[in-house]
Design a protein around this motif. Structure first.
Motif, mmCIF file in Angstrom:
data_model
loop_
_atom_site.group_PDB
_atom_site.id
_atom_site.type_symbol
_atom_site.label_atom_id
_atom_site.label_comp_id
_atom_site.label_asym_id
_atom_site.label_seq_id
_atom_site.Cartn_x
_atom_site.Cartn_y
_atom_site.Cartn_z
ATOM 1 N N ALA A 290 -22.713 14.167 35.178
ATOM 2 C CA ALA A 290 -23.699 15.122 34.664
ATOM 3 C C ALA A 290 -23.221 16.555 34.899
ATOM 4 N N THR A 291 -23.634 17.420 33.990
ATOM 5 C CA THR A 291 -23.181 18.807 34.132
ATOM 6 C C THR A 291 -24.196 19.767 33.529
ATOM 7 N N VAL A 292 -23.840 21.037 33.534
ATOM 8 C CA VAL A 292 -24.764 22.065 33.057
ATOM 9 C C VAL A 292 -24.431 22.488 31.624
ATOM 10 N N LYS A 293 -25.418 23.076 30.966
ATOM 11 C CA LYS A 293 -25.284 23.511 29.582
ATOM 12 C C LYS A 293 -24.064 24.416 29.373
ATOM 13 N N ARG A 294 -23.812 25.264 30.355
ATOM 14 C CA ARG A 294 -22.707 26.222 30.259
ATOM 15 C C ARG A 294 -21.342 25.573 30.200
ATOM 16 N N ASN A 295 -21.266 24.311 30.559
ATOM 17 C CA ASN A 295 -19.999 23.577 30.499
ATOM 18 C C ASN A 295 -19.565 23.452 29.036
ATOM 19 N N ARG A 296 -18.280 23.697 28.748
ATOM 20 C CA ARG A 296 -17.829 23.599 27.352
ATOM 21 C C ARG A 296 -17.899 22.165 26.811
ATOM 22 N N MET A 297 -18.050 21.178 27.703
ATOM 23 C CA MET A 297 -18.180 19.789 27.248
ATOM 24 C C MET A 297 -19.633 19.362 27.052
ATOM 25 N N SER A 298 -20.577 20.264 27.374
ATOM 26 C CA SER A 298 -21.965 19.807 27.453
ATOM 27 C C SER A 298 -22.525 19.304 26.122
ATOM 28 N N LEU A 299 -22.130 19.915 25.018
ATOM 29 C CA LEU A 299 -22.657 19.461 23.728
ATOM 30 C C LEU A 299 -22.122 18.076 23.364
ATOM 31 N N THR A 300 -20.872 17.856 23.694
ATOM 32 C CA THR A 300 -20.271 16.532 23.464
ATOM 33 C C THR A 300 -21.034 15.473 24.274
ATOM 34 N N LEU A 301 -21.344 15.823 25.516
ATOM 35 C CA LEU A 301 -22.065 14.879 26.378
ATOM 36 C C LEU A 301 -23.500 14.666 25.891
ATOM 37 N N LEU A 302 -24.115 15.748 25.455
ATOM 38 C CA LEU A 302 -25.480 15.639 24.929
ATOM 39 C C LEU A 302 -25.499 14.724 23.707
ATOM 40 N N TYR A 303 -24.557 14.938 22.832
ATOM 41 C CA TYR A 303 -24.476 14.119 21.627
ATOM 42 C C TYR A 303 -24.269 12.652 21.992
ATOM 43 N N ARG A 304 -23.392 12.418 22.944
ATOM 44 C CA ARG A 304 -23.115 11.059 23.393
ATOM 45 C C ARG A 304 -24.374 10.375 23.929
ATOM 46 N N ASP A 305 -25.129 11.076 24.768
ATOM 47 C CA ASP A 305 -26.362 10.499 25.325
ATOM 48 C C ASP A 305 -27.365 10.171 24.222
ATOM 49 N N ILE A 306 -27.542 11.110 23.298
ATOM 50 C CA ILE A 306 -28.504 10.897 22.212
ATOM 51 C C ILE A 306 -28.075 9.697 21.365
ATOM 52 N N LYS A 307 -26.794 9.636 21.064
ATOM 53 C CA LYS A 307 -26.231 8.542 20.263
ATOM 54 C C LYS A 307 -26.427 7.190 20.956
ATOM 55 N N ASN A 308 -26.041 7.131 22.229
ATOM 56 C CA ASN A 308 -26.152 5.869 22.970
ATOM 57 C C ASN A 308 -27.582 5.376 23.047
ATOM 58 N N ILE A 309 -28.485 6.297 23.348
ATOM 59 C CA ILE A 309 -29.879 5.905 23.535
ATOM 60 C C ILE A 309 -30.521 5.511 22.205
ATOM 61 N N THR A 310 -30.304 6.293 21.155
ATOM 62 C CA THR A 310 -30.915 5.928 19.868
ATOM 63 C C THR A 310 -30.331 4.613 19.350
ATOM 64 N N SER A 311 -29.032 4.406 19.490
ATOM 65 C CA SER A 311 -28.511 3.155 18.910
ATOM 66 C C SER A 311 -28.918 1.936 19.729
ATOM 67 N N TYR A 312 -28.986 2.071 21.042
ATOM 68 C CA TYR A 312 -29.448 0.931 21.852
ATOM 69 C C TYR A 312 -30.886 0.557 21.477
ATOM 70 N N PHE A 313 -31.776 1.554 21.473
ATOM 71 C CA PHE A 313 -33.186 1.240 21.220
ATOM 72 C C PHE A 313 -33.445 0.865 19.763
ATOM 73 N N ALA A 314 -32.640 1.367 18.855
ATOM 74 C CA ALA A 314 -32.770 0.937 17.453
ATOM 75 C C ALA A 314 -32.464 -0.558 17.361
ATOM 76 N N ARG A 315 -31.452 -1.013 18.081
ATOM 77 C CA ARG A 315 -31.113 -2.449 18.100
ATOM 78 C C ARG A 315 -32.245 -3.281 18.676
ATOM 79 N N LYS A 316 -33.078 -2.661 19.512
ATOM 80 C CA LYS A 316 -34.209 -3.382 20.111
ATOM 81 C C LYS A 316 -35.475 -3.239 19.274
#
Ligand code: ATP
Ligand code: MN
Length: 255
Positions: free
Chosen positions: A212-238
């Protein structure tokens, strides 16, 4: 010898004489001198009185179940000081604006990694995102609240077969709500949110805050996108009617 005696004490080897127990095997395999010294440091201060079980053995860390001297259950995450994940750890730390000087020594880099996870847990709690309460850290050892009772709380992945649509809907709201709250209020992103890092207990709890990291991290948007993607696709499958991930990402990343 004092250290060995203390460790034997911590592992309950005196009473149980389980020199060949799984616990002892994992211990002797992954515990170098620093780790033994760190455990005995906590032992002398009553922070770790007994480690009685192995919750998980991973590439980077092992997690143990234990008790402190007051008899509270604790979870103890112990990072390996020689890790093959060195590159990944280095890259993640290098991108984190909160981390200043990066040690060249792998062991010390792991200490920085451990401290960062502790800080992440504190920060998550501060913004009321459910996580184990951080208790203490030193070197490569992190002590936190134990989620569970005699048995540890299962992961969402472990109990998914016994859940109903309504449970998934509630858990989806919890997970997406946590992503949003972390990002908007905590300026933070978990970065590895999935059915493996959500424990199902009285209330669901998000664990494993090492990346986990802070918004100011240059990787934060990539990580945010990853979390949103993982969570939406898992729960969509359910069978949950989830948000559109791209839209959700734009909504959050936009501000
Ligand atoms: P992995 O690589 O498998 O994701 P990890 O090394 O990143 O593991 P965590 O995910 O933090 O470590 O923890 C591993 C496992 O230990 C979890 O899946 C969970 O079962 C257990 N665990 C971790 N923290 C706690 C806790 N506070 N209370 C109870 N169980 C826990
Ligand atoms: Mn994990």
């Amino acid at each position: 010898e004092r250290l060995d005696r203390e460790i034997a004490e911590v592992l309950g080897l005196r009473e149980r004489r389980e020199k060949d127990s799984e616990l002892f095997k994992v211990f002797s395999e992954v515990f170098d001198r620093t780790t033994v010294e760190t455990i005995s440091y906590f032992y002398r201060r009553g922070k770790i009185d007994l480690l009685y079980g192995v919750l998980s053995t991973g590439k980077e860390a092992n997690v143990f179940a234990g008790f402190d001297a007051q008899g509270n259950r604790i979870a103890v995450k112990i990072y390996r000081t020689y890790t093959t994940e060195f590159r990944r750890i280095w890259e993640y730390l290098a991108a984190d604006p909160r981390v200043g000087y990066l040690p060249k020594d792998i062991r010390k880099l792991v200490f920085v990694w451990t401290r960062r996870e502790f800080k992440n847990l504190q920060r998550a709690m501060k913004y009321a995102v459910r996580a184990p309460e951080p208790i203490a850290f030193r070197n490569n050892v992190l002590i936190m609240e134990f989620i569970g009772d005699e048995t540890p709380a299962p992961r969402l992945k472990d109990v998914e077969k016994s859940l109903e649509k309504k449970d998934f809907e509630e858990l989806y709201d919890f997970a997406m709500g946590s992503i949003e709250r972390l990002w908007k209020r905590g300026d933070m992103v978990h970065g590895d949110l999935s059915e493996y890092n959500i424990l199902i207990w009285e209330e669901p709890v998000i664990i494993d805050w090492s990346q986990a990291t802070v918004k100011r991290n240059r990787m934060s948007l990539t990580l945010l996108y990853r979390d949103i993607k993982n969570i939406t696709s898992y729960f969509a499958r359910k069978g949950v009617s989830v948000d559109d991930p791209e839209e959700k990402f734009r909504e959050l990343a936009g501000d």
